[in-house]
Motif scaffolding. Structure first.
Motif, PDB file in Angstrom:
ATOM      1  N   UNK A 111     -10.775   1.180   0.755  1.00 39.03           N
ATOM      2  CA  UNK A 111     -10.785   1.073  -0.516  1.00 39.03           C
ATOM      3  C   UNK A 111      -9.126   0.108  -0.842  1.00 39.03           C
ATOM      4  N   UNK A 112      -8.655  -0.499  -1.639  1.00 41.91           N
ATOM      5  CA  UNK A 112      -7.708  -0.598  -1.898  1.00 41.91           C
ATOM      6  C   UNK A 112      -6.839   0.628  -3.273  1.00 41.91           C
ATOM      7  N   UNK A 113      -7.385   1.469  -3.379  1.00 45.40           N
ATOM      8  CA  UNK A 113      -6.923   3.174  -3.891  1.00 45.40           C
ATOM      9  C   UNK A 113      -6.975   4.175  -2.951  1.00 45.40           C
ATOM     10  N   UNK A 114      -8.125   3.755  -1.756  1.00 45.64           N
ATOM     11  CA  UNK A 114      -8.078   4.498  -0.713  1.00 45.64           C
ATOM     12  C   UNK A 114      -6.824   4.115   0.251  1.00 45.64           C
ATOM     13  N   UNK A 115      -6.016   3.151   0.484  1.00 45.70           N
ATOM     14  CA  UNK A 115      -4.502   2.246   0.859  1.00 45.70           C
ATOM     15  C   UNK A 115      -3.910   3.075   0.005  1.00 45.70           C
ATOM     16  N   UNK A 116      -3.422   2.831  -1.644  1.00 47.63           N
ATOM     17  CA  UNK A 116      -2.813   3.729  -2.141  1.00 47.63           C
ATOM     18  C   UNK A 116      -3.071   5.693  -1.851  1.00 47.63           C
ATOM     19  N   UNK A 117      -3.852   5.810  -1.916  1.00 48.66           N
ATOM     20  CA  UNK A 117      -3.556   6.897  -2.000  1.00 48.66           C
ATOM     21  C   UNK A 117      -3.103   7.857  -0.644  1.00 48.66           C
ATOM     22  N   UNK A 118      -3.538   7.446   1.175  1.00 47.25           N
ATOM     23  CA  UNK A 118      -2.770   7.009   1.850  1.00 47.25           C
ATOM     24  C   UNK A 118      -1.863   7.574   2.139  1.00 47.25           C
ATOM     25  N   UNK A 119      -0.951   6.382   1.840  1.00 47.68           N
ATOM     26  CA  UNK A 119       0.332   6.083   1.495  1.00 47.68           C
ATOM     27  C   UNK A 119       0.918   6.908   1.441  1.00 47.68           C
ATOM     28  N   UNK A 120       0.141   7.310  -0.405  1.00 46.58           N
ATOM     29  CA  UNK A 120       1.452   8.018  -0.921  1.00 46.58           C
ATOM     30  C   UNK A 120       1.076  10.103  -0.643  1.00 46.58           C
ATOM     31  N   UNK A 121      -0.442  10.062  -0.093  1.00 43.14           N
ATOM     32  CA  UNK A 121      -0.334  11.518   0.328  1.00 43.14           C
ATOM     33  C   UNK A 121       0.368  11.852   1.371  1.00 43.14           C
ATOM     34  N   UNK A 122       0.654  10.453   3.067  1.00 43.69           N
ATOM     35  CA  UNK A 122       1.314  10.707   4.005  1.00 43.69           C
ATOM     36  C   UNK A 122       2.337  10.693   3.628  1.00 43.69           C
ATOM     37  N   UNK A 123       3.324  10.173   1.918  1.00 46.34           N
ATOM     38  CA  UNK A 123       4.997  10.644   2.050  1.00 46.34           C
ATOM     39  C   UNK A 123       5.328  11.110   1.388  1.00 46.34           C
ATOM     40  N   UNK A 124       3.676  12.036   1.023  1.00 48.34           N
ATOM     41  CA  UNK A 124       4.644  13.665   0.397  1.00 48.34           C
ATOM     42  C   UNK A 124       4.136  14.493   1.746  1.00 48.34           C
ATOM     43  N   UNK A 125       3.593  14.611   2.884  1.00 44.89           N
ATOM     44  CA  UNK A 125       2.604  15.503   3.491  1.00 44.89           C
ATOM     45  C   UNK A 125       4.389  15.418   4.285  1.00 44.89           C
ATOM     46  N   UNK A 126       5.053  14.054   5.395  1.00 44.04           N
ATOM     47  CA  UNK A 126       5.937  13.922   5.765  1.00 44.04           C
ATOM     48  C   UNK A 126       6.928  14.741   5.197  1.00 44.04           C
ATOM     49  N   UNK A 127       7.200  14.662   3.987  1.00 41.22           N
ATOM     50  CA  UNK A 127       8.860  15.421   3.276  1.00 41.22           C
ATOM     51  C   UNK A 127       8.184  17.091   3.145  1.00 41.22           C
ATOM     52  N   UNK A 128       7.571  17.414   2.745  1.00 35.00           N
ATOM     53  CA  UNK A 128       6.787  19.259   3.101  1.00 35.00           C
ATOM     54  C   UNK A 128       7.175  19.700   4.347  1.00 35.00           C
ATOM     55  N   UNK A 129       8.376  21.068   3.294  1.00 34.32           N
ATOM     56  CA  UNK A 129       9.154  21.649   5.261  1.00 34.32           C
ATOM     57  C   UNK A 129       7.887  22.082   5.755  1.00 34.32           C
TER      58      UNK A 129
END
Length: 129
Positions: A111-129
């Protein structure tokens, strides 16, 4: 990294995320994909609710390469809620075998919500050391 069948469901979902990506080849005659950097794997669940066949053969072949396998840092899985307990099972199997987190599950096209959650989640995931 992602795998998408001829239905293109996963391909369309990945395209909506807007990240650089590479597709695991669909056909055996295509050149195998080799990675050279850390990645999150997006994978659909096959098998119609059965454990056997839940992970697409192409993904198994890709992950059988120890170098490719060593660079996987997480898994995102799609599935069909009609599969019951086997919903998104491919993600569970891969995450367990590779000892990486299952980051997200979504149904079919997402869903559009899934897209937003995955995009934000991946951005956070790659920023976490």
């Amino acid at each position: 990294m992602y795998f998408s069948s001829t239905s293109e469901n996963t391909h369309r979902f990945v395209g909506k995320l807007g990240f650089r990506s590479a597709r695991i080849p669909l056909r055996p005659k295509e050149a195998p994909l080799a990675v050279d950097e850390e990645y999150v794997l997006l994978v659909p669940t096959y098998g119609g609710g059965s454990v056997k066949g839940a992970v697409p053969k192409q993904v198994i072949k890709f992950l059988n390469d120890s170098h490719n396998r060593s660079l996987c840092r997480g898994v995102i899985s799609s599935g069909n809620t009609n599969f019951g307990e086997a919903y998104c099972l491919a993600g569970d199997i891969i995450a367990s075998k590779l000892n990486v987190p299952l980051l997200y599950r979504y149904e079919l096209l997402g869903t559009p919500t899934d897209v937003v959650r995955v995009k934000e989640g991946l951005e956070d995931f790659w920023q976490t050391p």
